[in-house]
Design a protein around this motif. Sequence first.
Motif, short mmCIF file in Angstrom:
data_model
loop_
_atom_site.label_atom_id
_atom_site.label_comp_id
_atom_site.label_asym_id
_atom_site.label_seq_id
_atom_site.Cartn_x
_atom_site.Cartn_y
_atom_site.Cartn_z
N PRO A 96 0.84 -1.21 0.00
CA PRO A 96 0.00 0.00 0.00
C PRO A 96 0.87 1.25 0.00
N GLY A 97 0.35 2.31 -0.59
CA GLY A 97 1.08 3.56 -0.65
C GLY A 97 1.08 4.29 0.68
N ASN A 98 1.70 5.46 0.66
CA ASN A 98 1.74 6.30 1.85
C ASN A 98 0.32 6.73 2.22
N LEU A 99 -0.08 6.52 3.48
CA LEU A 99 -1.45 6.77 3.90
C LEU A 99 -1.83 8.24 3.76
N GLU A 100 -0.90 9.13 4.08
CA GLU A 100 -1.19 10.56 3.97
C GLU A 100 -1.37 10.97 2.51
N GLU A 101 -0.55 10.40 1.63
CA GLU A 101 -0.68 10.70 0.20
C GLU A 101 -2.01 10.17 -0.33
N LEU A 102 -2.42 9.00 0.14
CA LEU A 102 -3.70 8.43 -0.29
C LEU A 102 -4.86 9.30 0.17
N LYS A 103 -4.82 9.76 1.40
CA LYS A 103 -5.89 10.63 1.92
C LYS A 103 -5.96 11.93 1.12
N LEU A 104 -4.80 12.50 0.82
CA LEU A 104 -4.76 13.74 0.05
C LEU A 104 -5.30 13.52 -1.36
N ALA A 105 -4.96 12.35 -1.95
CA ALA A 105 -5.46 12.04 -3.30
C ALA A 105 -6.98 11.94 -3.30
N PHE A 106 -7.54 11.27 -2.30
CA PHE A 106 -9.00 11.16 -2.23
C PHE A 106 -9.64 12.53 -2.06
#
Length: 534
Positions: A96-106
């Motif tokens: 899985p990718g970086n959780l913060e990056e994923l949240k920002l992408a969403f």
Amino acid sequence: MPRGDHQTSLPASERLQLNPHRQLSYYLVLLFCVFPIWSIPIVSWAFVLYELKGGGLWVLSWHGKALFTYALAEVLFSIYHYTLYKFVDGPCPIPPGNLEELKLAFKRIAQTGLADLPEDGYDEETLNLSRPGSPAETIERLSPTDPRAIDFQNQFRNWFGGVPWSQIRRKEMLTWIYWSLFYAQLPDDLNKIPTGQLKVLLDCLDLIEKRTGTVFPEGSNPKAYPKLLTIDPVRVWWRPLAYYLVVSFSDLVIKEWLIRFGGMRLDTRHGLDYLIRVPPTWDASKDPTPIVFAYGLGLGLFQYSTIIYSFLTQLPDRPLFVLLQPHISQQIFHPRFLAPKHRKDTMIIMRQLLIDLGWVPNPADAQKDGPKPRGITMSSHSNGSYVHAWFLKDAPDLVARSLFIDPVTFCGWEGDLCLKFLYNRATTGLQLIMNYFVSTEMGIANLLTRQFDWTANTLFFEEIPHSRNPARNKFIVANDDVVLCAPRIKKYLLSHGVRKGLYYNSEGQHGLALIPGTEGFNELMAWLKEPEHY
């Protein structure tokens, strides 16, 4: 009310998406192009088994023995091919990718299109025109009848097979979100999910519910089960040994041709292969910036030989770097065929390589006086725009200009590319060609369904340096593209203020701009030849 009238009266996100009937071109391609190649392994197995069972092998003429030897090679290769398929069809190896990056992408996905602008509006939310920021709109719950909500619903339902939005249940949406975050199957018991992951999962669900103006009903609807790229079975159609030998031979011939007649040389850096040509009198500080080209899916150099040779002959005043990608070029005999380098490794290697070549500024020379390199002109076609996105995300300081041709890196969250290229039932000859010769080939299927990192491969507008400057960025898009949804990409770029930098061919097709003499080709060449005053 007639059914057609009833469908028209419904919101776009509730209308049925009917599959068109198969056209004559589909059957012609199937009969005369696909079937003869696809059937070679079957015929080879039948011939070998027949000769072995009948004992007639030793009385065959030399022609017959040669044919038997070839058929046996096809049989052995089909076993090898099947072994590779079983390997590819295993679990996704990408963490899985970086959780913060994923949240920002969403969050960025939910904000896209929120500004209440006309289709050709100017979504300028910052005074910093070199790198426009993320949208300033607050994500609040929309009305389910809000055109922005309906538009988002209509595109997002592609991930669920295009079913009417009202048929999607909470479990299916959570399944898709969990997969997109962690590349894993949603546990039956949500309490088994770690607290931090569960919070992100529910926060993303809340974002989607606000953005679509809906609350997903409890329960499940198997008919609306989502497409899970890295979990669903890999679709691979077999190909004979002869096919791969021809592809490999053509790649070798094109390489030798580009080296002998194009002045290029073949080199490698830490497993990254490339072709390069540097004019002997070129000066990095004042001459045109070097072109770095990342091609797309298909047959590699054979497919892109024309555009590469055009770069060499029409732009002889600057260096050319062609990134070789065997995993998307059907180079099954290459050691990295099923082991492509991903974003982090690729960018570490490319940054140091470009510094060593003297094409980009070296941080170690930051305090030194005198002229310095101005960077590269990053150019890409189709799947190559993912590599292009990596450059702009991780090394924007290296890129002076960007040329996107048929880019698939934009609007990937809408699911059009996923549905059209990987899941849709082919109905035309062109779609079948794309299906058999591209999307279901082993290496390509491995990349798109087991090695795909959507956050790394999704480029947002604010990540493009000098995005609205037509001298620094050029976007070539064709309306009748069988791979991506060109009108959506056009709308996305226009709404963010791109004007002169966008060339939109209303009658063009995927890859047409790569062919010399076409309008798109002339447009991109004219742009590359423009004086670089910045």
